[in-house]
Design an enzyme around this catalytic site. Structure first.
Site, PDB file in Angstrom:
ATOM      1  N   LYS A  80      90.706  60.693 -62.475  1.00 15.26           N
ATOM      2  CA  LYS A  80      92.160  60.609 -62.592  1.00 15.26           C
ATOM      3  C   LYS A  80      92.579  61.159 -63.953  1.00 15.26           C
ATOM      4  CE  LYS A  80      96.015  57.296 -62.323  1.00 15.26           C
ATOM      5  NZ  LYS A  80      96.361  55.871 -62.127  1.00 15.26           N
ATOM      6  N   LYS A 132      92.586  62.929 -58.583  1.00 13.58           N
ATOM      7  CA  LYS A 132      94.043  62.863 -58.740  1.00 13.58           C
ATOM      8  C   LYS A 132      94.423  63.513 -60.069  1.00 13.58           C
ATOM      9  CE  LYS A 132      97.811  59.467 -59.072  1.00 13.58           C
ATOM     10  NZ  LYS A 132      98.157  58.036 -59.131  1.00 13.58           N
TER      11      LYS A 132
END
Length: 326
Positions: A196, A249
């Protein structure tokens, strides 16, 4: 011209039927995970201003939304909660009657076949907007793990099918896996936000989740967008700690990372097509600058081609409709 030697690649593109026959990657409705923002109160169905078509929904309006989701054939939802009350420790994240817990019980009661994935973080619930415990202005890793474990167990007790920790604390998968096992939830998978990045593409989400940090930023725990090898270290740690899925992400700017993760780890790979990506497409479509359907389907297919097995996307309902029409 008869003396030229060259390959006739166009033979396999000559008709729609042939193109379909040799297509290498396929997008399916089963691949889609639809995020939902649930809020407290009654009669709430408020569109997020920066995310056209995405709403804050109170529990009494959740049924109509879920009816549509099920009718479209979408089988998985990702729950984010926006509480009325916040505090330093994010108490509502792990309260028995927290908004995600209440929404989970509602969905599992009325739509038991839907897979409920609970986002496990603290930022929506803390008054400071960070994903952990603050001491002397710093996000403390190990004290944060204790609260994340409490949150994960509370979500599992409410009926969540999958726990999705998104906090990027070191050791979060190991701690949550141990906590779930100790509480008797050995069969509940962990869908880890393994990779992330500290991305500018999260802006609209922070409006939707009301989770903007009140000071500083999240660069001390989310990843530098310039780093590639670090992604492999993060994913490797999560695999060793017991993750069952690996999320990358954001999506579009990190397709190379998706392919790296897919090539290096034998777990389902999930890509998060995040709010900023969604909002850019919506804004351009509303101005008539692009073919929204064409752009979205090409984008999601590209994510599959990069190696994603599943796609978390705010486009899920539109994509499911378009897939039905094909």
């Amino acid at each position: 011209m008869n003396d030229l030697q060259f390959s006739r690649h166009r033979r396999l593109r000559s008709t729609a039927s042939i193109r379909s026959l040799v297509r290498e990657n396929h997008l399916r409705t089963d691949d889609l995970i639809y995020p939902l923002f649930v809020v407290e109160g009654e009669g709430v169905r408020n569109e997020v201003s920066s995310m056209p078509g995405v709403y804050h929904l109170s529990i009494d309006n959740l049924r109509a939304e879920m009816d549509e989701v099920v009718q479209l054939g979408i089988k998985s939802v990702l729950l984010f909660g926006v509480p009325d009350e916040k505090d330093e420790c994010g108490t509502q994240a792990y309260h028995e009657h927290g908004i995600v817990q209440v929404a989970t019980r509602f969905i599992k009661e009325h739509f038991p076949e839907v897979v409920v994935i609970a986002d496990t973080c603290l930022c929506e619930y803390t008054s400071h907007g960070h994903c952990g415990v603050i001491e002397n202005g710093n996000v403390k890793n190990d004290p944060s793990l204790e609260l994340l474990v409490k949150t994960a167990v509370s979500q599992a007790q409410a009926g969540a099918d999958i726990i999705a920790p998104s906090n990027m604390m070191d050791g979060f998968v190991a701690a949550i896996r141990a906590g779930l096992d100790e509480a008797g939830f050995e069969d509940i998978p962990v869908m880890s936000y393994a990779v992330k990045y500290a991305s500018a593409f999260y802006g609209p989400f922070r409006e939707a989740a009301e989770s903007t940090p009140q000071f500083g930023d999240r660069k001390s725990y989310q990843m530098d967008p310039a780093n590639r090898l670090e992604a492999m270290r993060e994913a490797e740690s999560d695999v060793a700690e017991g993750a069952d899925f690996l999320i990358v992400k954001p999506g579009m700017p990190y397709l190379d990372i998706v392919r790296d993760v897919k090539n290096n780890f034998n777990l389902p790979v999930v890509i998060y097509n995040v709010s900023g990506e969604y909002s850019m497409v919506k804004a351009a479509a509303q101005n008539g600058w692009i073919d929204e359907r064409g752009i979205v389907m090409e984008m999601l297919t590209g994510m599959k081609r990069a190696g994603a097995d599943l796609i978390i996307t705010y486009h899920a309902k539109d994509a499911a409709r378009w897939l039905k029409e094909q």
